[in-house]
Design an enzyme around this catalytic site. Sequence first.
Site, PDB file in Angstrom:
ATOM      1  N   LEU A  68       0.853  -1.187   0.000  1.00 53.53           N
ATOM      2  CA  LEU A  68       0.000   0.000   0.000  1.00 53.53           C
ATOM      3  C   LEU A  68       0.888   1.235   0.000  1.00 53.53           C
ATOM      4  CD1 LEU A  68      -2.538  -1.375   2.640  1.00 53.53           C
ATOM      5  CD2 LEU A  68      -2.773  -1.378   0.153  1.00 53.53           C
ATOM      6  N   PRO A  69       0.313   2.433  -0.193  1.00 54.36           N
ATOM      7  CA  PRO A  69       1.175   3.621  -0.320  1.00 54.36           C
ATOM      8  C   PRO A  69       2.061   3.873   0.902  1.00 54.36           C
ATOM      9  CG  PRO A  69      -1.024   4.108  -1.155  1.00 54.36           C
ATOM     10  CD  PRO A  69      -1.099   2.744  -0.510  1.00 54.36           C
ATOM     11  N   LYS A 170      15.287   0.579   3.249  1.00 57.54           N
ATOM     12  CA  LYS A 170      14.579   1.021   2.036  1.00 57.54           C
ATOM     13  C   LYS A 170      14.539   2.546   1.956  1.00 57.54           C
ATOM     14  CE  LYS A 170      11.861   1.145  -1.566  1.00 57.54           C
ATOM     15  NZ  LYS A 170      12.378   0.839  -2.919  1.00 57.54           N
ATOM     16  N   LYS A 239       7.722  10.925   0.178  1.00 59.11           N
ATOM     17  CA  LYS A 239       7.387  10.179   1.410  1.00 59.11           C
ATOM     18  C   LYS A 239       8.602   9.396   1.895  1.00 59.11           C
ATOM     19  CE  LYS A 239       5.892   6.234   0.650  1.00 59.11           C
ATOM     20  NZ  LYS A 239       6.473   4.908   0.431  1.00 59.11           N
TER      21      LYS A 239
HETATM   22  P1  NDP Z   1       0.040   2.605  -6.303  1.00 63.33           P
HETATM   23  O1  NDP Z   1      -0.421   3.985  -6.020  1.00 63.33           O
HETATM   24  O2  NDP Z   1       0.186   2.172  -7.716  1.00 63.33           O
HETATM   25  O3  NDP Z   1      -0.948   1.546  -5.601  1.00 63.33           O
HETATM   26  C1  NDP Z   1      -1.432   1.772  -4.317  1.00 63.33           C
HETATM   27  C2  NDP Z   1      -2.325   0.615  -3.878  1.00 63.33           C
HETATM   28  O4  NDP Z   1      -2.785   0.885  -2.560  1.00 63.33           O
HETATM   29  C3  NDP Z   1      -3.581   0.429  -4.728  1.00 63.33           C
HETATM   30  O5  NDP Z   1      -3.895  -0.932  -4.785  1.00 63.33           O
HETATM   31  C4  NDP Z   1      -4.622   1.202  -3.937  1.00 63.33           C
HETATM   32  O6  NDP Z   1      -5.945   0.749  -4.155  1.00 63.33           O
HETATM   33  C5  NDP Z   1      -4.201   0.857  -2.535  1.00 63.33           C
HETATM   34  N1  NDP Z   1      -4.700   1.806  -1.540  1.00 63.33           N
HETATM   35  C6  NDP Z   1      -4.486   3.139  -1.483  1.00 63.33           C
HETATM   36  N2  NDP Z   1      -5.070   3.675  -0.403  1.00 63.33           N
HETATM   37  C7  NDP Z   1      -5.688   2.644   0.233  1.00 63.33           C
HETATM   38  C8  NDP Z   1      -6.474   2.556   1.409  1.00 63.33           C
HETATM   39  N3  NDP Z   1      -6.755   3.632   2.167  1.00 63.33           N
HETATM   40  N4  NDP Z   1      -6.948   1.344   1.777  1.00 63.33           N
HETATM   41  C9  NDP Z   1      -6.687   0.255   1.033  1.00 63.33           C
HETATM   42  N5  NDP Z   1      -5.957   0.270  -0.093  1.00 63.33           N
HETATM   43  C10 NDP Z   1      -5.465   1.464  -0.478  1.00 63.33           C
HETATM   44  O7  NDP Z   1       1.398   2.422  -5.493  1.00 63.33           O
HETATM   45  P2  NDP Z   1       2.686   1.547  -5.858  1.00 63.33           P
HETATM   46  O8  NDP Z   1       2.269   0.155  -6.166  1.00 63.33           O
HETATM   47  O9  NDP Z   1       3.535   2.305  -6.815  1.00 63.33           O
HETATM   48  O10 NDP Z   1       3.467   1.591  -4.454  1.00 63.33           O
HETATM   49  C11 NDP Z   1       3.089   0.786  -3.346  1.00 63.33           C
HETATM   50  C12 NDP Z   1       4.234   0.833  -2.335  1.00 63.33           C
HETATM   51  O11 NDP Z   1       5.415   0.298  -2.935  1.00 63.33           O
HETATM   52  C13 NDP Z   1       4.585   2.262  -1.871  1.00 63.33           C
HETATM   53  O12 NDP Z   1       4.939   2.240  -0.521  1.00 63.33           O
HETATM   54  C14 NDP Z   1       5.786   2.606  -2.757  1.00 63.33           C
HETATM   55  O13 NDP Z   1       6.606   3.581  -2.136  1.00 63.33           O
HETATM   56  C15 NDP Z   1       6.461   1.264  -2.892  1.00 63.33           C
HETATM   57  N6  NDP Z   1       7.299   1.052  -4.081  1.00 63.33           N
HETATM   58  C16 NDP Z   1       6.900   1.465  -5.329  1.00 63.33           C
HETATM   59  C17 NDP Z   1       7.711   1.239  -6.439  1.00 63.33           C
HETATM   60  C18 NDP Z   1       7.317   1.660  -7.826  1.00 63.33           C
HETATM   61  O14 NDP Z   1       8.178   1.612  -8.731  1.00 63.33           O
HETATM   62  N7  NDP Z   1       6.078   2.056  -8.092  1.00 63.33           N
HETATM   63  C19 NDP Z   1       9.005   0.554  -6.302  1.00 63.33           C
HETATM   64  C20 NDP Z   1       9.295   0.098  -4.961  1.00 63.33           C
HETATM   65  C21 NDP Z   1       8.480   0.373  -3.910  1.00 63.33           C
HETATM   66  P3  NDP Z   1      -6.876   1.350  -5.326  1.00 63.33           P
HETATM   67  O15 NDP Z   1      -6.616   0.500  -6.529  1.00 63.33           O
HETATM   68  O16 NDP Z   1      -8.257   1.218  -4.791  1.00 63.33           O
HETATM   69  O17 NDP Z   1      -6.464   2.794  -5.530  1.00 63.33           O
END
Ligand code: NDP
Length: 294
Positions: A68-69, A170, A239
């Site tokens: 999650l974020p 991380k 963040k």
């Molecule tokens: P995204 O924004 O693509 O996805 C976020 C996910 O979290 C979605 O499934 C979203 O659901 C869900 N979500 C958001 N708010 C809530 C909530 N209140 N309750 C339940 N579910 C929620 O993020 P990323 O996949 O890019 O990133 C996820 C994590 O991984 C972060 O911590 C990021 O820093 C880390 N990360 C990201 C990388 C990247 O290249 N993108 C690489 C390495 C780490 P919905 O579909 O409903 O919006």
Amino acid sequence: GKTLAFLGLGAMGWPMAGHLARRAGETGGHTLVWNRTREKAGAHAREFGSEAVELSGVAGADVVFTCLPTSAEVDGMLGELEGTLRPGTIWVDCTSGHPEAARRQAERLSERGVTFLDAPVSGGTAGARAGRLTVMVGGDAGALNAVRDDFAFAGTVVHVGGVGAGFAVKAVNNALLAVTLWATGEGLAALARGGVNLGAALEVINASSGRSNASQNLIGQRVLTREFPATFGLGLLAKDAGIAADVVRGAGASAPVLMQVEALTRAAATLIGPEVDHTAALRLIERMNAVELR
Ligand code: NDP
């Protein structure tokens, strides 16, 4: 086979859970998926053969993955699930979360007999699709050994210490990403103002000691092309830089460059926008210097 649950099918979670489902298909296990926006879970099930479930369906899983974020959203899921989880369950949080949140969450779950591992990942959406992510794990080493074979999305898995250590490593990693991205952008902006060809400058830096992932991959592919494909949000990088600053302060360390990069990425996320790709932070450097990096 084991039952694995994956919560959060975002840019990272979608392909990561895809690898779990593919592996489960081979080993006779089950992969349950849940996403806040329900339709995504259904689409995931159709594409990968996972099973889309309601939150109540997660209760029986042997391992619960979250991606999650921030740790705040993980707290939310924990609040909804903690009363239903079985003792012996292992919760693997792949969010880039906060070490202090990890310690609180681990404590809270341990009262239910559930073990928490912080297991953030590196490698981006390309690494997730390829199943080659690097995972840095904090928490009980025995619990990690019990789930290590379940990390079908991983290339490298390293146990870095107790609860919270994975998130701390991380955060520092991503602060280093922010530093190299930002500083390389500054250098190229100065060169552009001096009339130097940036393609040539980048080529020679990449064959020299100033090279980094930012210079070798990100800036050439995303900035100079003007494409800025959104795979990792600028708000998420800000963040992470903020968590790194908390790690520095919490350790009583002196790290002025890392502290600066929090303010810089925060300013970029405010002015350029949190949802754009993190490489678009360099648009702020472009404005500061009245040049375009192309
Ligand atoms: P995204 O924004 O693509 O996805 C976020 C996910 O979290 C979605 O499934 C979203 O659901 C869900 N979500 C958001 N708010 C809530 C909530 N209140 N309750 C339940 N579910 C929620 O993020 P990323 O996949 O890019 O990133 C996820 C994590 O991984 C972060 O911590 C990021 O820093 C880390 N990360 C990201 C990388 C990247 O290249 N993108 C690489 C390495 C780490 P919905 O579909 O409903 O919006």
